[in-house]
Design a protein around this motif. Structure first.
Motif, PDB file in Angstrom:
ATOM      1  N   LEU A   1       0.834  -1.180   0.000  1.00  0.00           N
ATOM      2  CA  LEU A   1       0.000   0.000   0.000  1.00  0.00           C
ATOM      3  C   LEU A   1       0.877   1.241   0.000  1.00  0.00           C
ATOM      4  CD1 LEU A   1      -2.421  -1.046   2.881  1.00  0.00           C
ATOM      5  CD2 LEU A   1      -2.892  -1.163   0.437  1.00  0.00           C
ATOM      6  N   ASP A   2       0.498   2.217  -0.808  1.00  0.00           N
ATOM      7  CA  ASP A   2       1.182   3.507  -0.773  1.00  0.00           C
ATOM      8  C   ASP A   2       0.484   4.391   0.253  1.00  0.00           C
ATOM      9  OD1 ASP A   2       3.174   3.066  -2.689  1.00  0.00           O
ATOM     10  OD2 ASP A   2       1.733   3.380  -4.300  1.00  0.00           O
ATOM     11  N   ALA A   7       5.728   3.338   1.272  1.00  0.00           N
ATOM     12  CA  ALA A   7       5.139   2.039   0.957  1.00  0.00           C
ATOM     13  C   ALA A   7       5.091   1.160   2.207  1.00  0.00           C
ATOM     14  CB  ALA A   7       5.941   1.350  -0.132  1.00  0.00           C
ATOM     15  N   CYS A   8       3.966   0.487   2.394  1.00  0.00           N
ATOM     16  CA  CYS A   8       3.766  -0.363   3.568  1.00  0.00           C
ATOM     17  C   CYS A   8       3.145  -1.692   3.164  1.00  0.00           C
ATOM     18  CB  CYS A   8       2.831   0.316   4.570  1.00  0.00           C
ATOM     19  SG  CYS A   8       3.493   1.811   5.272  1.00  0.00           S
ATOM     20  N   LEU A   9       3.293  -2.661   4.041  1.00  0.00           N
ATOM     21  CA  LEU A   9       2.633  -3.957   3.896  1.00  0.00           C
ATOM     22  C   LEU A   9       1.500  -4.014   4.899  1.00  0.00           C
ATOM     23  CD1 LEU A   9       5.729  -6.326   3.894  1.00  0.00           C
ATOM     24  CD2 LEU A   9       4.393  -5.611   1.922  1.00  0.00           C
ATOM     25  N   GLN A  60       3.283  -2.673   8.294  1.00  0.00           N
ATOM     26  CA  GLN A  60       4.734  -2.637   8.432  1.00  0.00           C
ATOM     27  C   GLN A  60       5.321  -1.863   7.268  1.00  0.00           C
ATOM     28  OE1 GLN A  60       5.672  -6.928   8.787  1.00  0.00           O
ATOM     29  NE2 GLN A  60       6.691  -6.327  10.677  1.00  0.00           N
ATOM     30  N   VAL A  61       6.436  -1.213   7.523  1.00  0.00           N
ATOM     31  CA  VAL A  61       7.154  -0.499   6.481  1.00  0.00           C
ATOM     32  C   VAL A  61       7.644  -1.517   5.458  1.00  0.00           C
ATOM     33  CG1 VAL A  61       9.209   0.884   5.990  1.00  0.00           C
ATOM     34  CG2 VAL A  61       7.842   1.344   8.032  1.00  0.00           C
ATOM     35  N   PHE A  62       7.446  -1.224   4.179  1.00  0.00           N
ATOM     36  CA  PHE A  62       7.900  -2.104   3.102  1.00  0.00           C
ATOM     37  C   PHE A  62       9.380  -1.882   2.856  1.00  0.00           C
ATOM     38  CE2 PHE A  62       8.674  -2.732  -1.489  1.00  0.00           C
ATOM     39  CZ  PHE A  62       8.459  -4.093  -1.537  1.00  0.00           C
ATOM     40  N   CYS A  63      10.149  -2.971   2.816  1.00  0.00           N
ATOM     41  CA  CYS A  63      11.586  -2.916   2.540  1.00  0.00           C
ATOM     42  C   CYS A  63      11.825  -3.491   1.154  1.00  0.00           C
ATOM     43  CB  CYS A  63      12.367  -3.716   3.583  1.00  0.00           C
ATOM     44  SG  CYS A  63      12.219  -3.058   5.234  1.00  0.00           S
TER      45      CYS A  63
END
Length: 74
Positions: A1-2, A7-9, A60-63
C-alpha cells in the motif's frame, strides 16, 4: 500500500496475541538498537494492530528487495 509515510505492507494476523507479541518484540529490539526488521506502524490511536470485520491487521514499512525465505518461516 502507498501511504503518506511511504510504501507499507498490510499483514493479516492469526490472532490479537500474535499482534501483541510482535509489537512487544519489535519495541524490545528497537530499544536495544536493533533496526534490521521492518518497523511496525501503530494506528492513529497508538494500537499495534487494527481489528476490521473480525480480522486483525498490522502495517509494516515495506523494505524493497527483501523477501521472506519460505524454508525459514519467522
Amino acid at each position: 500500500l502507498d501511504t503518506p509515510s511511504g510504501a507499507c505492507l498490510l499483514r493479516t494476523l492469526a490472532s490479537p496475541a500474535q499482534g501483541e507479541l510482535e509489537w512487544a518484540a519489535a519495541q524490545h529490539l528497537t530499544a536495544r538498537g536493533f533496526t534490521r526488521f521492518p518497523a511496525i506502524l501503530p494506528t492513529a490511536a497508538g494500537a499495534p494492530m487494527a481489528e476490521v470485520g473480525g480480522g486483525f491487521y498490522q502495517m509494516q514499512v515495506f523494505c524493497p528487495g527483501t523477501r521472506p525465505d519460505p524454508d525459514r518461516p519467522g
